[in-house]
Design an enzyme around this catalytic site. Structure first.
Site, PDB file in Angstrom:
ATOM      1  N   CYS A   2       0.828  -1.173  -0.217  1.00 29.50           N
ATOM      2  CA  CYS A   2      -0.017   0.033  -0.010  1.00 29.50           C
ATOM      3  C   CYS A   2       0.914   1.291  -0.080  1.00 29.50           C
ATOM      4  CB  CYS A   2      -1.003  -0.141   1.330  1.00 29.50           C
ATOM      5  SG  CYS A   2      -1.774  -1.507   1.429  1.00 29.50           S
ATOM      6  N   HIS A 504      11.549 -33.266 -22.835  1.00 24.52           N
ATOM      7  CA  HIS A 504      11.275 -33.943 -21.478  1.00 24.52           C
ATOM      8  C   HIS A 504       9.920 -33.661 -21.109  1.00 24.52           C
ATOM      9  CE1 HIS A 504      15.053 -35.469 -21.640  1.00 24.52           C
ATOM     10  NE2 HIS A 504      15.640 -34.319 -21.711  1.00 24.52           N
TER      11      HIS A 504
END
Ligand code: G6P
Length: 608
Positions: A2, A504
């Site tokens: 914030c 893979h």
């Protein structure tokens, strides 16, 4: 996460606060609010959404009168982003209003205790406990109430408090979240970041953890955790207000992409003196340098991906083992670290909570800590043994661009510097690399100029819902950042894969029309990457190649091409990332995304 801001002066506070919030909005934009004291009461306006909603609701602040106040722009942690959970939060008696950045970790217990004492909670936030605690502890002495309240809080916070006392009093307190005081003439301010202060003053004071301050129009007093006054040094902010404005660009991100050649220059040039790299805050003795047996780089997000580039370059030039560790993982591992470890911590903001925690953990185990940071006076800069600042100037867009390239620039320089100091680089190579460093701003500018028509390409490819990035060695490191840029701002699923790993697993996902962005600048493995292009094309993929501008071979194979100027090989990532940033930018624009404020993200992640 914030952003908070405070003002005490002799003019209307609301407009100043709203302008400050606009400049802090990159920190969070779920809701925005202000509380202003008019001497009789504290008036609050807060609303879900952007600061512009707050500005509309209050007619740019004209509806909220008073000379002292606080403001907040939120990245929600506790409680949904709505009007009620928006800050500021008031005490039950309306005497105190509070804004908060951080997390009060023991808020549940405090809430229970306060509820039992009869306090009514209106919101789901952790912050509201602070307002009620102030009310509980206030017995006419605000300083005491602040100290008693702070003693009850666990977690991280920077807090702004306005108190209906006299004509309104303003306080700011800091614990593990950034907070900076601004000294004006007849008015004073605080904010989470200097960006909100520079329109008013360049004279600032950095609060330390545990300190709190009282601000009046005439001055400010800083106290330590025990309530004793502390004399604080005043620092000068080095950049002008224009640096944090859009300067005619539609988005901060585009402006920041375009600024990269200049930021590179600002970061690199002052550190080359008489053709030698000089780091003023990193001057280890030969013995100290030689005792380093490994380097760990730690960071979050793009800073970690800058570290991935750094790993290849440092290992290549210095022959010292380097690992890159996510700060959020490293902080909770039991890493093997001792006095011989050099920890390089990378952070644009210098305030990322996980990175700070990893730094502390490794330091406690004996590591020597070198920080590469953009924000002067930030927590990481203070905690590290040595700091090398990137001089990127204020970065406002949530998705980093110039922050990343200046981090890579520092890592490149560091690799050359270390290789030289360790006696692992000959003078001819050293001179060649220094010359190449001087050439890089021009090369980065060429990368921008060569890719001015990426907009058209982005339009044509913006319908893809998943995009794979592949590359090898440093190309792979750049893939990670390229994919992150795209996913952050366009919300397209984008992931980086080492090209050799495709077979893979990931290649199972490749089908007719899949888009595979292939980075092929790393010359020694170019043929291998070409084979990967063949493999994905054989399965119907569309290939967007990122490769040297004069590489005819790849132009004939790929469906589309993003050209990169040729550079000294270790510096290629600096030029190569630019077309990928531009591609992400224009794809996001085509998809109608809010580029500077992507959903769910915040620029400075000060909570875990
Ligand atoms: C957030 C930002 C990223 C940034 C990361 C680390 O996730 O959105 O752009 O790379 O934090 O931030 P830092 O300030 O430590 O570099």
């Amino acid at each position: 996460m914030c952003g908070i801001v405070g003002f005490s002066g002799t003019r209307e506070a609301a407009a100043v606060l709203i302008d400050g919030l606009r400049r802090l909005e990159y920190r969070g934009y779920d809701s925005a609010g202000i509380a202003v004291c008019d001497g009789e009461r504290i008036n609050v306006a807060k609303v879900k959404g952007y600061v512009k909603n707050l500005a509309e609701m209050t007619h740019d602040g004209a509806d909220i009168r008073g000379f002292v106040g606080i403001g907040h722009t939120r990245w929600a942690t506790h409680g949904a982003p709505n009007d009620v959970n928006a800050h500021p939060h008031l005490s039950s008696d309306g005497r105190f209003a509070v804004v908060h950045n951080g997390i009060i970790e023991n808020y549940a217990l405090l809430r229970q205790e306060l509820t039992e004492r009869g306090y009514k909670f209106l919101s789901d936030t952790d912050t509201e406990v602070v307002a009620h605690l102030l009310e509980l502890y206030y017995a006419g002495d605000m300083k005491k109430a602040i100290m008693k309240t702070a003693a009850r809080l666990e977690g991280s916070y920077s807090l702004g408090v306005v108190c209906l006392d006299g004509s309104g009093r303003l306080f700011a307190m800091r614990e593990q979240s950034p907070l900076i005081l601004g000294l004006g003439v007849g008015e004073n301010y605080f904010a989470s970041d200097v960006a909100a202060l520079v329109p008013h003053t360049k004279n600032v004071i950095y609060l330390e953890d545990g300190e709190f301050a009282e601000l009046t129009p005439e001055g400010m007093t800083v106290y330590d955790v025990t309530g004793h006054e502390v004399k604080k040094p005043v620092s000068r902010v080095a950049w002008d207000v224009e640096a944090a404005e859009k300067g005619g660009y539609e988005h901060f991100m585009l402006k920041e992409i375009m600024e990269q050649p200049a930021c590179f220059k600002a970061t690199v040039e002052p550190r080359i003196k008489n053709d030698r790299i000089v780091f003023e805050d990193f001057d280890l003795t030969d013995g100290e340098l030689k005792s380093i047996d490994k380097i760990i780089i730690t960071a979050c997000g793009s800073a970690g991906y800058a570290g991935q580039v750094g790993r290849y370059v440092i290992e290549e030039l210095c022959r010292v083992p380097v690992t890159v560790e996510l700060a959020s993982e490293l902080r909770y591992r039991n890493p093997i670290i001792d006095e011989k470890t050099l920890l390089i911590v990378i952070s644009q903001s210098g305030e990322t909570a996980d990175t700070i925690a990893a730094l502390k953990e490794c330091k406690s185990r004996g590591a020597r800590v070198l920080a590469i940071v953009n924000v002067v006076g930030s927590t990481i800069a203070k905690l590290a043994d040595h700091v090398i600042y990137t001089w990127a100037g204020p970065e406002i867009a949530v998705a980093t661009t110039k922050g990343y390239t200046t981090q890579v620039a520092v890592l490149d320089m560091l690799a050359i510097y270390l290789a030289d100091r360790l006696g692992r680089m000959d003078s001819v190579t050293y001179e060649r690399l220094i010359t190449a460093l001087h050439d890089m701003p021009g090369k980065m500018q060429r990368a921008i100029d060569l890719n001015r028509n990426v907009k058209k390409l982005a339009k044509r490819l913006s319908h893809h819902n998943d995009i794979y990035f592949i590359g090898r060695n440093m190309d792979y490191a750049v893939c990670m950042e390229g994919a992150l840029k795209l996913k952050e701002i366009s919300y397209i699923f984008a992931e980086a894969y080492a090209a050799g790993e495709l077979k893979h697993g990931t290649i199972a996902l490749v089908e007719q029309g899949s888009l595979v962005v292939t980075l092929a600048c790393y010359e020694p493995l170019f043929d291998k990457t070409m084979s990967n292009i063949e493999e994905v094309k054989a399965r119907g993929a569309q290939v967007l190649a990122v490769a040297p501008e004069d590489n005819k071979k790849i132009v004939s194979k790929a469906d589309d091409f993003l050209p990169v100027p040729r550079t000294e090989p270790i510096f290629t990532p600096l030029a190569q990332i630019i077309p990928l940033q531009l591609f992400a930018y224009y794809v996001a624009k085509e998809r109608g995304c809010d580029i500077d404020k992507p959903k769910n993200l915040a620029k400075s992640v000060t909570v875990e």
